[in-house]
Design a protein around this motif. Sequence first.
Motif, PDB file in Angstrom:
ATOM      1  N   GLN A  30       0.824  -1.204   0.000  1.00 22.58           N
ATOM      2  CA  GLN A  30       0.000   0.000   0.000  1.00 22.58           C
ATOM      3  C   GLN A  30       0.858   1.254   0.000  1.00 22.58           C
ATOM      4  OE1 GLN A  30      -3.142   0.944  -0.319  1.00 22.58           O
ATOM      5  NE2 GLN A  30      -3.596  -1.129  -0.947  1.00 22.58           N
ATOM      6  N   THR A  31       0.759   2.019  -1.048  1.00 16.04           N
ATOM      7  CA  THR A  31       1.385   3.326  -1.050  1.00 16.04           C
ATOM      8  C   THR A  31       0.348   4.317  -1.524  1.00 16.04           C
ATOM      9  OG1 THR A  31       2.093   3.300  -3.355  1.00 16.04           O
ATOM     10  CG2 THR A  31       3.578   2.303  -1.750  1.00 16.04           C
ATOM     11  N   ASN A  32       0.643   5.549  -1.358  1.00 21.34           N
ATOM     12  CA  ASN A  32      -0.247   6.563  -1.887  1.00 21.34           C
ATOM     13  C   ASN A  32       0.506   7.375  -2.931  1.00 21.34           C
ATOM     14  OD1 ASN A  32      -2.870   7.349  -1.902  1.00 21.34           O
ATOM     15  ND2 ASN A  32      -2.682   8.806  -0.240  1.00 21.34           N
ATOM     16  N   THR A  33       1.438   6.702  -3.592  1.00 16.50           N
ATOM     17  CA  THR A  33       2.240   7.373  -4.602  1.00 16.50           C
ATOM     18  C   THR A  33       1.687   7.056  -5.981  1.00 16.50           C
ATOM     19  OG1 THR A  33       4.172   7.094  -3.185  1.00 16.50           O
ATOM     20  CG2 THR A  33       4.574   7.719  -5.463  1.00 16.50           C
ATOM     21  N   VAL A  34       1.462   8.096  -6.748  1.00 19.98           N
ATOM     22  CA  VAL A  34       0.973   7.899  -8.104  1.00 19.98           C
ATOM     23  C   VAL A  34       1.987   8.475  -9.074  1.00 19.98           C
ATOM     24  CG1 VAL A  34      -1.463   7.983  -7.470  1.00 19.98           C
ATOM     25  CG2 VAL A  34      -0.301  10.078  -8.123  1.00 19.98           C
ATOM     26  N   HIS A  88     -14.192  10.664 -17.663  1.00 22.56           N
ATOM     27  CA  HIS A  88     -15.311   9.938 -17.071  1.00 22.56           C
ATOM     28  C   HIS A  88     -14.879   8.897 -16.047  1.00 22.56           C
ATOM     29  CE1 HIS A  88     -17.542  11.153 -20.954  1.00 22.56           C
ATOM     30  NE2 HIS A  88     -17.780  12.015 -19.989  1.00 22.56           N
ATOM     31  N   MET A  89     -13.583   8.538 -16.067  1.00 22.67           N
ATOM     32  CA  MET A  89     -13.111   7.550 -15.093  1.00 22.67           C
ATOM     33  C   MET A  89     -13.106   8.111 -13.674  1.00 22.67           C
ATOM     34  SD  MET A  89     -10.126   5.474 -17.109  1.00 22.67           S
ATOM     35  CE  MET A  89     -10.063   4.089 -15.961  1.00 22.67           C
ATOM     36  N   GLY A  90     -13.071   9.436 -13.563  1.00 27.04           N
ATOM     37  CA  GLY A  90     -13.151  10.054 -12.240  1.00 27.04           C
ATOM     38  C   GLY A  90     -11.875   9.891 -11.445  1.00 27.04           C
ATOM     39  N   TRP A  91     -12.040   9.832 -10.111  1.00 22.54           N
ATOM     40  CA  TRP A  91     -10.880   9.744  -9.223  1.00 22.54           C
ATOM     41  C   TRP A  91     -10.180   8.410  -9.371  1.00 22.54           C
ATOM     42  CZ3 TRP A  91      -9.730  14.323  -7.402  1.00 22.54           C
ATOM     43  CH2 TRP A  91     -10.753  15.246  -7.128  1.00 22.54           C
ATOM     44  N   LEU A  92      -8.883   8.469  -9.282  1.00 23.69           N
ATOM     45  CA  LEU A  92      -8.086   7.243  -9.305  1.00 23.69           C
ATOM     46  C   LEU A  92      -8.202   6.545  -7.952  1.00 23.69           C
ATOM     47  CD1 LEU A  92      -5.886   5.533 -10.795  1.00 23.69           C
ATOM     48  CD2 LEU A  92      -4.200   6.938  -9.632  1.00 23.69           C
ATOM     49  N   THR A  93      -8.433   5.235  -7.968  1.00 19.81           N
ATOM     50  CA  THR A  93      -8.471   4.473  -6.726  1.00 19.81           C
ATOM     51  C   THR A  93      -7.394   3.401  -6.755  1.00 19.81           C
ATOM     52  OG1 THR A  93     -10.087   2.925  -7.630  1.00 19.81           O
ATOM     53  CG2 THR A  93     -10.959   4.806  -6.425  1.00 19.81           C
ATOM     54  N   ALA A  94      -6.888   3.071  -5.581  1.00 16.32           N
ATOM     55  CA  ALA A  94      -5.801   2.102  -5.478  1.00 16.32           C
ATOM     56  C   ALA A  94      -6.245   0.727  -5.954  1.00 16.32           C
ATOM     57  CB  ALA A  94      -5.305   2.031  -4.038  1.00 16.32           C
ATOM     58  N   GLU A  95      -7.527   0.402  -5.724  1.00 15.10           N
ATOM     59  CA  GLU A  95      -8.015  -0.923  -6.098  1.00 15.10           C
ATOM     60  C   GLU A  95      -8.428  -0.959  -7.564  1.00 15.10           C
ATOM     61  OE1 GLU A  95     -10.280   0.910  -3.811  1.00 15.10           O
ATOM     62  OE2 GLU A  95      -8.568   0.791  -2.484  1.00 15.10           O
ATOM     63  N   ILE A 108      -2.303   7.490 -15.596  1.00 22.08           N
ATOM     64  CA  ILE A 108      -2.115   7.872 -14.194  1.00 22.08           C
ATOM     65  C   ILE A 108      -2.379   6.638 -13.359  1.00 22.08           C
ATOM     66  CG2 ILE A 108      -2.832   9.398 -12.324  1.00 22.08           C
ATOM     67  CD1 ILE A 108      -3.873  11.333 -14.427  1.00 22.08           C
ATOM     68  N   GLN A 109      -1.386   6.225 -12.575  1.00 25.97           N
ATOM     69  CA  GLN A 109      -1.540   4.968 -11.837  1.00 25.97           C
ATOM     70  C   GLN A 109      -0.820   5.026 -10.499  1.00 25.97           C
ATOM     71  OE1 GLN A 109       0.270   2.240 -14.594  1.00 25.97           O
ATOM     72  NE2 GLN A 109       2.314   3.056 -14.278  1.00 25.97           N
ATOM     73  N   TYR A 110      -1.276   4.171  -9.595  1.00 24.61           N
ATOM     74  CA  TYR A 110      -0.571   3.984  -8.332  1.00 24.61           C
ATOM     75  C   TYR A 110       0.654   3.128  -8.587  1.00 24.61           C
ATOM     76  CZ  TYR A 110      -4.048   5.958  -5.211  1.00 24.61           C
ATOM     77  OH  TYR A 110      -4.867   6.815  -4.546  1.00 24.61           O
ATOM     78  N   ILE A 111       1.725   3.406  -7.887  1.00 21.55           N
ATOM     79  CA  ILE A 111       2.891   2.545  -8.017  1.00 21.55           C
ATOM     80  C   ILE A 111       3.080   1.762  -6.721  1.00 21.55           C
ATOM     81  CG2 ILE A 111       4.019   3.965  -9.736  1.00 21.55           C
ATOM     82  CD1 ILE A 111       5.789   5.076  -7.585  1.00 21.55           C
TER      83      ILE A 111
END
Length: 120
Positions: A30-34, A88-95, A108-111
């Motif tokens: 789990q990170t919060n880095t995108v 339309h994809m909206g906010w990026l989510t980790a899942e 745009i993605q979580y790493i």
Amino acid sequence: MKRIKILLITAAAIFVLSLAFCFWIIRPAQTNTVEIVQDGTTLYRFDLNNTENQQIEISYNGKVNTVLIENGKICITNADCPDNTCVHMGWLTAEGLPIVCLPNRLVIQYIQSGEADAAG
Ligand SMILES: [Zn+2]
């Protein structure tokens, strides 16, 4: 009789411990880095826990994507692409899936934490 009981408890304990260990091994880092990647090149990398609200404009061949970072979340608010799927994809989510703008080659993605460490 007593010995069997101890054996059962031991077996149960081992079972629970190994199960917990398995979950610990397979759990996603789990990170919060995108990162914002354009055409395979990482343009930006943000730790969303420590990034102030801002708006970024990213252009590709004259086409502009507007990326918004707000309260630890990231999304595309505006795009010069024909389909606007990325908006339309909206906010990026980790899942969830990464936000992709195919026409403008933007992702745009979580790493994962491992990747973040490797990149310094
Ligand atoms: Zn798009």
